[in-house]
Design a protein around this motif. Structure first.
Motif, PDB file in Angstrom:
ATOM      1  N   ARG A   1      11.137 -21.989  -6.787  1.00 33.25           N
ATOM      2  CA  ARG A   1      11.983 -23.175  -6.624  1.00 33.25           C
ATOM      3  C   ARG A   1      11.800 -23.757  -5.226  1.00 33.25           C
ATOM      4  N   VAL A   2      11.743 -25.083  -5.143  1.00 34.73           N
ATOM      5  CA  VAL A   2      11.623 -25.754  -3.844  1.00 34.73           C
ATOM      6  C   VAL A   2      13.024 -26.005  -3.296  1.00 34.73           C
ATOM      7  N   TYR A   3      13.275 -25.468  -2.109  1.00 38.14           N
ATOM      8  CA  TYR A   3      14.544 -25.712  -1.412  1.00 38.14           C
ATOM      9  C   TYR A   3      14.319 -26.799  -0.363  1.00 38.14           C
ATOM     10  N   SER A   4      15.125 -27.820  -0.402  1.00 45.90           N
ATOM     11  CA  SER A   4      15.010 -28.875   0.612  1.00 45.90           C
ATOM     12  C   SER A   4      15.513 -28.342   1.952  1.00 45.90           C
ATOM     13  N   ARG A   5      15.115 -28.999   3.014  1.00 49.42           N
ATOM     14  CA  ARG A   5      15.592 -28.605   4.337  1.00 49.42           C
ATOM     15  C   ARG A   5      17.110 -28.735   4.426  1.00 49.42           C
ATOM     16  N   THR A   6      17.653 -29.751   3.774  1.00 49.47           N
ATOM     17  CA  THR A   6      19.105 -29.944   3.790  1.00 49.47           C
ATOM     18  C   THR A   6      19.812 -28.763   3.148  1.00 49.47           C
ATOM     19  N   GLU A   7      19.298 -28.285   2.002  1.00 46.92           N
ATOM     20  CA  GLU A   7      19.894 -27.131   1.332  1.00 46.92           C
ATOM     21  C   GLU A   7      19.831 -25.896   2.214  1.00 46.92           C
ATOM     22  N   LEU A   8      18.679 -25.662   2.808  1.00 47.91           N
ATOM     23  CA  LEU A   8      18.512 -24.479   3.653  1.00 47.91           C
ATOM     24  C   LEU A   8      19.390 -24.566   4.899  1.00 47.91           C
ATOM     25  N   LEU A   9      19.547 -25.770   5.415  1.00 41.44           N
ATOM     26  CA  LEU A   9      20.401 -25.966   6.586  1.00 41.44           C
ATOM     27  C   LEU A   9      21.845 -25.607   6.246  1.00 41.44           C
ATOM     28  N   ALA A  10      22.308 -26.063   5.082  1.00 42.17           N
ATOM     29  CA  ALA A  10      23.698 -25.832   4.686  1.00 42.17           C
ATOM     30  C   ALA A  10      23.971 -24.373   4.360  1.00 42.17           C
ATOM     31  N   SER A  11      23.020 -23.702   3.720  1.00 43.22           N
ATOM     32  CA  SER A  11      23.270 -22.342   3.262  1.00 43.22           C
ATOM     33  C   SER A  11      22.892 -21.270   4.267  1.00 43.22           C
ATOM     34  N   CYS A  12      21.973 -21.569   5.179  1.00 40.17           N
ATOM     35  CA  CYS A  12      21.454 -20.529   6.080  1.00 40.17           C
ATOM     36  C   CYS A  12      21.746 -20.770   7.552  1.00 40.17           C
ATOM     37  N   LEU A  13      22.053 -22.001   7.919  1.00 40.31           N
ATOM     38  CA  LEU A  13      22.346 -22.315   9.320  1.00 40.31           C
ATOM     39  C   LEU A  13      23.615 -23.145   9.411  1.00 40.31           C
TER      40      LEU A  13
ATOM     41  N   ASP B   1       0.817  -1.211   0.000  1.00 47.07           N
ATOM     42  CA  ASP B   1       0.000   0.000   0.000  1.00 47.07           C
ATOM     43  C   ASP B   1       0.853   1.264   0.000  1.00 47.07           C
ATOM     44  N   GLY B   2       1.942   1.204  -0.745  1.00 43.76           N
ATOM     45  CA  GLY B   2       2.804   2.370  -0.852  1.00 43.76           C
ATOM     46  C   GLY B   2       3.680   2.629   0.359  1.00 43.76           C
ATOM     47  N   LYS B   3       3.650   1.730   1.333  1.00 41.51           N
ATOM     48  CA  LYS B   3       4.447   1.902   2.544  1.00 41.51           C
ATOM     49  C   LYS B   3       5.507   0.806   2.648  1.00 41.51           C
ATOM     50  N   ARG B   4       6.623   1.152   3.273  1.00 36.84           N
ATOM     51  CA  ARG B   4       7.707   0.192   3.482  1.00 36.84           C
ATOM     52  C   ARG B   4       7.720  -0.230   4.947  1.00 36.84           C
ATOM     53  N   HIS B   5       7.620  -1.526   5.167  1.00 41.17           N
ATOM     54  CA  HIS B   5       7.654  -2.064   6.519  1.00 41.17           C
ATOM     55  C   HIS B   5       8.982  -2.799   6.712  1.00 41.17           C
ATOM     56  N   VAL B   6       9.791  -2.327   7.650  1.00 41.48           N
ATOM     57  CA  VAL B   6      11.062  -2.997   7.941  1.00 41.48           C
ATOM     58  C   VAL B   6      10.792  -4.220   8.801  1.00 41.48           C
ATOM     59  N   LEU B   7      11.303  -5.366   8.366  1.00 38.12           N
ATOM     60  CA  LEU B   7      11.122  -6.619   9.106  1.00 38.12           C
ATOM     61  C   LEU B   7      12.245  -6.775  10.130  1.00 38.12           C
ATOM     62  N   GLU B   8      11.862  -7.006  11.375  1.00 40.12           N
ATOM     63  CA  GLU B   8      12.849  -7.214  12.445  1.00 40.12           C
ATOM     64  C   GLU B   8      13.230  -8.695  12.466  1.00 40.12           C
ATOM     65  N   LEU B   9      14.238  -9.042  11.670  1.00 39.39           N
ATOM     66  CA  LEU B   9      14.619 -10.443  11.503  1.00 39.39           C
ATOM     67  C   LEU B   9      15.935 -10.748  12.186  1.00 39.39           C
ATOM     68  N   THR B  10      16.062 -11.969  12.662  1.00 39.63           N
ATOM     69  CA  THR B  10      17.360 -12.448  13.118  1.00 39.63           C
ATOM     70  C   THR B  10      18.211 -12.761  11.882  1.00 39.63           C
ATOM     71  N   LEU B  11      19.487 -13.025  12.104  1.00 45.67           N
ATOM     72  CA  LEU B  11      20.378 -13.349  10.994  1.00 45.67           C
ATOM     73  C   LEU B  11      19.884 -14.573  10.232  1.00 45.67           C
ATOM     74  N   THR B  12      19.487 -15.613  10.959  1.00 51.29           N
ATOM     75  CA  THR B  12      19.026 -16.843  10.317  1.00 51.29           C
ATOM     76  C   THR B  12      17.763 -16.590   9.501  1.00 51.29           C
ATOM     77  N   GLU B  13      16.815 -15.847  10.055  1.00 52.32           N
ATOM     78  CA  GLU B  13      15.576 -15.537   9.329  1.00 52.32           C
ATOM     79  C   GLU B  13      15.867 -14.730   8.079  1.00 52.32           C
ATOM     80  N   PHE B  14      16.789 -13.783   8.184  1.00 51.20           N
ATOM     81  CA  PHE B  14      17.178 -12.991   7.013  1.00 51.20           C
ATOM     82  C   PHE B  14      17.766 -13.887   5.927  1.00 51.20           C
ATOM     83  N   ARG B  15      18.656 -14.793   6.322  1.00 49.55           N
ATOM     84  CA  ARG B  15      19.277 -15.702   5.353  1.00 49.55           C
ATOM     85  C   ARG B  15      18.238 -16.580   4.664  1.00 49.55           C
ATOM     86  N   LEU B  16      17.294 -17.103   5.447  1.00 53.27           N
ATOM     87  CA  LEU B  16      16.263 -17.968   4.869  1.00 53.27           C
ATOM     88  C   LEU B  16      15.410 -17.208   3.868  1.00 53.27           C
ATOM     89  N   LEU B  17      14.971 -16.016   4.244  1.00 50.20           N
ATOM     90  CA  LEU B  17      14.136 -15.221   3.338  1.00 50.20           C
ATOM     91  C   LEU B  17      14.901 -14.864   2.065  1.00 50.20           C
TER      92      LEU B  17
END
Length: 243
Positions: free
Chosen positions: A187-199, A162-178
């Motif tokens: 694209r479907v990311y497997s849990r293994t892929e997300l674990l390796a790249s984000c955690l 709606d024309g507004k910017r909302h800043v998301l208060e994310l942790t590092l891990t949440e930011f990486r996942l998003l």
């Protein structure tokens, strides 16, 4: 091996990550200790193949790269890194001939250190190259996938509604996942892929991904976009693009 990182520290506070590619454990351990003392995180790859995989998954701020490596040598790793990114690279090698130095610089190395070296000098060079790299990348890199904007330089995630910017208060891990999900919408990311790249800092259980995704969804729900991350039963997660 990745030196542990304090869990759930806010994104803006995260220190730089240096990938050490070195097949001699003693040298790798010394470099890790000196870099950690200077406030940097480190990851270690003992061969060229592992180095390319970790570079892709961790997206380090700088790579310390030995030339004489098992499986894939340093020249090939250097070429692979340059093909994929502009990550700063400092070559580490026992070779001190000018032709080797010139070869490294010609294929994209940012600096060259000859063994044996003073670890404190290597740390100083790492910091110098990283400062120079940040200066060259002063322009903001923004990933835009409606309704999201991911400012990679500031490690800031926003939702535009709606024309507004909302800043998301994310942790590092949440930011990486998003960020990871937004890089390939649909694209479907497997849990293994997300674990390796984000955690990659020690969380070894795939259900840990589910927990972080759940927390991320709740935060997205708060700004009305919680349905943009879809579960794929028995596989993982994907970002759902608008129809």
């Amino acid at each position: 091996m990745l030196v542990p990182y304090p869990s759930e520290r806010r994104v803006a506070d995260h220190p730089g990550l240096v990938l050490i590619v070195e097949d001699e454990p003693e040298i790798a351990e010394i470099l890790q200790a000196y870099l950690a003392r200077d406030g940097l995180r480190t990851a270690h790859a003992a061969d060229g193949a592992a180095a390319l995989a970790l570079h892709q998954s961790l997206r380090p701020d700088l790579v310390l790269l030995d030339v004489q490596l098992p499986k894939v040598d340093g020249w090939q790793v250097m070429a692979g890194i340059r093909h994929a990114s502009d990550t700063p690279v400092i070559m580490l090698t026992a070779r001190d001939q000018d032709v080797d130095k010139l070869t490294g610089l010609r294929i994209g190395a940012d600096d060259y250190v000859v063994k044996p070296f003073n670890p404190a000098e290597v740390v100083a060079r790492v910091q110098a190259v990283m400062r120079r790299s940040r200066g060259q990348r002063s322009e903001r890199r923004v990933l835009r996938v409606p309704p999201f904007e991911i400012d990679e330089a500031r490690h800031e995630a926003l939702v535009v509604a709606d024309g507004k910017r909302h800043v998301l208060e994310l942790t590092l891990t949440e930011f990486r996942l998003l960020e990871q999900l937004l890089r390939a919408p649909g694209r479907v990311y497997s849990r293994t892929e997300l674990l390796a790249s984000c955690l990659p800092e020690g969380d070894a259980l795939e259900r840990t991904v589910d927990s972080h995704i759940s927390k991320l969804r709740r935060k997205l729900d708060d700004v009305g976009v919680g349905d943009t991350i879809s579960s794929v039963r028995g596989v993982g997660y994907r970002f759902v693009t608008a129809p």
